[in-house]
Design an enzyme around this catalytic site. Structure first.
Site, PDB file in Angstrom:
ATOM      1  N   LYS A  42      -3.809  -6.351 -32.046  1.00 13.17           N
ATOM      2  CA  LYS A  42      -3.006  -7.548 -31.778  1.00 13.17           C
ATOM      3  C   LYS A  42      -2.097  -7.243 -30.598  1.00 13.17           C
ATOM      4  O   LYS A  42      -1.307  -6.295 -30.644  1.00 13.17           O
ATOM      5  CB  LYS A  42      -2.169  -7.910 -33.007  1.00 13.17           C
ATOM      6  N   GLY A  69      10.763 -13.940 -37.061  1.00 12.40           N
ATOM      7  CA  GLY A  69      11.826 -13.612 -38.015  1.00 12.40           C
ATOM      8  C   GLY A  69      12.766 -14.764 -38.314  1.00 12.40           C
ATOM      9  O   GLY A  69      13.643 -14.647 -39.164  1.00 12.40           O
ATOM     10  N   ALA A  97       4.245 -15.928 -36.604  1.00  8.20           N
ATOM     11  CA  ALA A  97       5.693 -15.858 -36.356  1.00  8.20           C
ATOM     12  C   ALA A  97       6.444 -17.145 -36.673  1.00  8.20           C
ATOM     13  O   ALA A  97       6.089 -18.216 -36.193  1.00  8.20           O
ATOM     14  CB  ALA A  97       6.006 -15.446 -34.916  1.00  8.20           C
ATOM     15  N   GLY A  98       7.470 -16.999 -37.448  1.00  8.09           N
ATOM     16  CA  GLY A  98       8.389 -18.103 -37.697  1.00  8.09           C
ATOM     17  C   GLY A  98       8.112 -18.889 -38.970  1.00  8.09           C
ATOM     18  O   GLY A  98       8.903 -19.737 -39.363  1.00  8.09           O
ATOM     19  N   ASN A 114       5.450 -12.413 -42.453  1.00  2.73           N
ATOM     20  CA  ASN A 114       6.003 -11.152 -42.931  1.00  2.73           C
ATOM     21  C   ASN A 114       7.398 -11.361 -43.488  1.00  2.73           C
ATOM     22  O   ASN A 114       7.640 -11.190 -44.682  1.00  2.73           O
ATOM     23  CB  ASN A 114       6.023 -10.110 -41.800  1.00  2.73           C
ATOM     24  N   THR A 115       8.320 -11.774 -42.617  1.00  2.00           N
ATOM     25  CA  THR A 115       9.718 -11.902 -43.030  1.00  2.00           C
ATOM     26  C   THR A 115       9.871 -12.823 -44.247  1.00  2.00           C
ATOM     27  O   THR A 115      10.677 -12.546 -45.138  1.00  2.00           O
ATOM     28  CB  THR A 115      10.569 -12.442 -41.864  1.00  2.00           C
TER      29      THR A 115
END
Lengths: 257, 417
Positions: free
Chosen positions: A97, A158, A184-185, A206-207
């Site tokens: 990635k 994040g 992301a996000g 993830n977050t």
């Protein structure tokens, strides 16, 4: 769900459409992602894998899971290429990635450098999955450079702010003949579901999991949300009224032949 | 109350004592601290001007509880909000600030806490900084490690499992040359994944050389951003030149370093103004060099050999916590390091709120890791400490304690490219 509905990336087949992002790492998170969210691909920052014996993070990755090393820490294409090659040497396989960031505050990707790195690494036989800011021209360049997927960000990494770039991701889904993986996000399962309804091929998070109160319950919620969104997309969404009411008498009713 | 920093050693000659006293009492005997010395590179930059303008006009007494509440409600913390959070009006809101700081830390760093250890390779110093154990008038055992000794120390530290090292020296160009430090960096690259430097400020081309030797992170403490106060504390030597020190991080970035760290030494001057300036130093430099990694430290004054009375005055743990929470809310993406100057209890608590990096297995002396790590009798061949540490936990102990707090200790998240 239709058993033939596979996610195909660079000729590899996956059943799961949830990908665990890197960043916040722990054994518990990986376990929950695999067991409860059904993840078959797990991202790993090469800079984190670059450890000595005490905490060899590669040992955390369960068998049968595809490792997706990322190039976080790269500030330009050359650094991304070097990190990708190191990942291969470390035994992380051919998936990579690309993350190129020239901004330590928002960690927004540098599209131009990402295209350059993609071109080099695709030629070297990597299965290249570039993280990018959702821009149609860049997505086309990435496709032409040999990318296996395109991974637009939903909002700053994040931030858990969800699909801030929704309209532009939709354009990529409509125009690019590669799997579009929303990265992301994504802060909640409902946002993941929405991305899948739009036709995204997979969602990375993830977050949202790492900072949840109950890790495994949140992981399960993501799995269900992604499956629900995928089903909705495959079934063909019904009429959605976005603005005002629909005219009961059709405007074109006067046409005779 | 003030610290009494002036201690006369019985080992000083009459001539040295006379010079010391003159420096202490007669400002006209000191060099102009705003004037560059020969060989010091001057760069064009407006960062200092911007930081100073804010610091000089900062009237923290004017902020009200309403300002603090508004600051805590804003999604993005502005400079004005940050000023409110640093003000005395914010003290009753410490718990709310901690809650918000914890959320921001979680968003950007998750549960991770990075670990490192410092390695002092020499304690010779050519400066008279009145609060520092290494100052040239302080009678301590001086030492400079040979390359063999450096490698031995590094091996011992690496065996403990540590992967990030911060190389430090006293500020003496003649004893600890750039070449000497560069060789230490090359050795460190053999044993560690990440090599940081905390040495005297150098020119851009020297930072470039040190980067090529393997260092990638530069820490320079400004001590105090109040240049008048600085002048009264740094009486002699190249360190006295305040603006050259201010621009060190910018030169380091121009020299190719990945990241830079900042701090004031809290307790030397008005801590609210110093905290404001430290964070704005980061803020303005980040706007200019958006790719750079940045971190803040928060050292408070500690006792030193021959002066065990030195203390951080009005910067108590509550104030320190307020500063760290304000840093985190204002600059959610920066690393925050809390050193072994603070107690184990404070460090265990603050990593859950705002700090992202802690030291472990710390010695601020020279060449004593074998004795400290293995409990082996010291051979007496070691140099004295820069200051007294508080938290003496080993890497193992620290690692376990972090895990027990529900956090994830990380030994390395870094790649030299």
């Amino acid at each position: 769900m239709n058993n033939n509905d596979k996610l195909i990336i660079g000729g590899h087949e996956f059943n799961s459409r949830f990908i665990l992002g890197s960043g916040k790492y722990s054994l518990r998170l990986i376990e929950a992602a695999v067991k409860d969210a059904g993840a078959e691909i797990i991202t790993l920052a090469v800079r984190r894998a670059n450890t000595k014996e005490r905490e060899n993070i590669l040992d955390f990755i369960p068998k049968g899971v595809t490792l997706l090393p990322n190039t976080s820490g790269a500030r330009n294409a050359e650094e991304a290429v070097r990190i990708a090659r190191l990942a291969r040497e470390l035994g992380c396989g051919d998936f990579v990635k690309i993350e190129v960031m020239r901004d330590s505050k928002y960690l927004l990707p540098d599209n131009q450098e990402t295209v350059r790195a993609t071109e080099i690494l695709a030629k070297e036989g990597f299965v290249v999955m570039p993280y990018m800011y959702p821009d149609l021209n860049t997505a086309r360049d990435l496709m032409n450079a040999g990318a296996a997927t395109v991974m637009p960000l939903a909002s700053p990494i994040g931030s858990n702010k969800g699909l801030a770039t929704k309209e532009f991701i939709q354009i990529l889904i409509d125009e690019i003949d590669l799997p579009i993986i929303v990265d992301a996000g994504i802060g909640r399962p409902s946002q993941a579901c929405e991305a899948m309804e739009m036709g995204a091929a997979a969602v990375m998070a993830n977050t949202a999991l790492a900072t949840a109160g109950e890790l495994s319950m949140m992981a399960a919620a993501f799995r269900q949300a992604i499956e629900a969104g995928r089903k909705a997309y495959l079934s063909g969404l019904g009429r959605v009224l976005t603005r005002g009411a629909s005219a009961s008498d059709p405007l074109t009713g006067f046409l005779r032949d | 109350m003030e610290n009494n920093f002036f201690i006369d050693s019985e080992y000083l000659s009459e001539e040295a004592l006379e010079k010391k006293h003159r420096l202490e009492t007669d400002p006209s005997s000191r060099k102009n601290h705003m004037e560059y010395l020969p060989g010091m590179e001057k760069i064009e930059s407006d960062v200092c001007e911007n930081v100073m303008a804010h610091m000089k006009s900062y009237d923290y007494g004017k902020y009200t509880p309403e300002d603090v509440k508004a600051a805590l409600e804003h999604e993005n913390c502005t400079v004005e909000d940050f000023k409110a959070l640093l003000s005395p009006a914010a003290e009753p809101f410490l718990e709310q600030m901690a809650q918000r700081a914890r959320t921001e830390t979680g968003k950007h760093f998750g549960n991770t806490v990075y670990m490192f250890t410092p390695l002092y390779i020499a304690n010779y110093c050519e400066n008279y900084c009145v609060y520092c154990g290494f100052n040239c008038y302080n009678h301590i055992k001086r030492m400079k490690l040979t390359y063999e000794q450096i490698e031995k120390e590094m091996k011992i530290i690496a065996e403990s499992g540590m992967e990030e090292i911060l190389i430090l020296t006293g500020e003496s160009r003649s004893q600890s040359s750039v070449k000497y430090i560069g060789e230490a960096c090359k050795l460190a690259r053999k044993y560690f994944r990440m090599v940081g430097l905390e040495i005297y400020p150098v020119n851009t081309d020297e930072y470039k050389y040190l980067h090529e030797c393997g260092a990638d992170y530069v820490t320079v403490f400004q001590e105090t951003y109040d240049s008048d106060k600085y002048e009264q504390l740094h009486l002699l030597g190249h360190k006295r030149v305040w603006p050259y020190r201010f621009d060190a991080q910018e030169r380091a970035l121009r020299g190719g370093m990945r990241g830079v760290a900042f701090s004031a030494l809290l307790g030397l001057s008005d801590f609210r103004k110093d905290a404001l300036a430290s964070a704005l130093h980061v803020y303005f430099l980040q706007r200019k060099y958006p790719y750079a990694e940045m971190s803040l430290s928060c050292p408070r004054l500690r006792p030193i050999i021959n002066n065990d009375k030195i203390n951080p005055l009005d910067v108590h743990e509550k104030q320190l916590c307020q500063i760290l929470c304000a840093y985190r809310i204002f600059l959610p993406f920066v690393g925050i390091t809390v050193s072994s100057r603070e107690s184990a209890e404070f460090r265990n608590g603050i990593v859950k709120i705002a700090a992202t990096k802690v030291s472990a297995g710390v010695s601020t002396g020279i060449g004593d890791h074998e004795a400290k790590y293995s409990g082996k009798e010291s051979d007496g061949m070691s140099g004295d400490e820069q200051f007294e540490i508080d938290d003496g936990r080993s890497l193992d102990k620290m690692y376990k304690d972090i895990e027990n707090e529900g956090l994830q200790p990380v030994l390395n998240d870094y790649l030299y490219v």
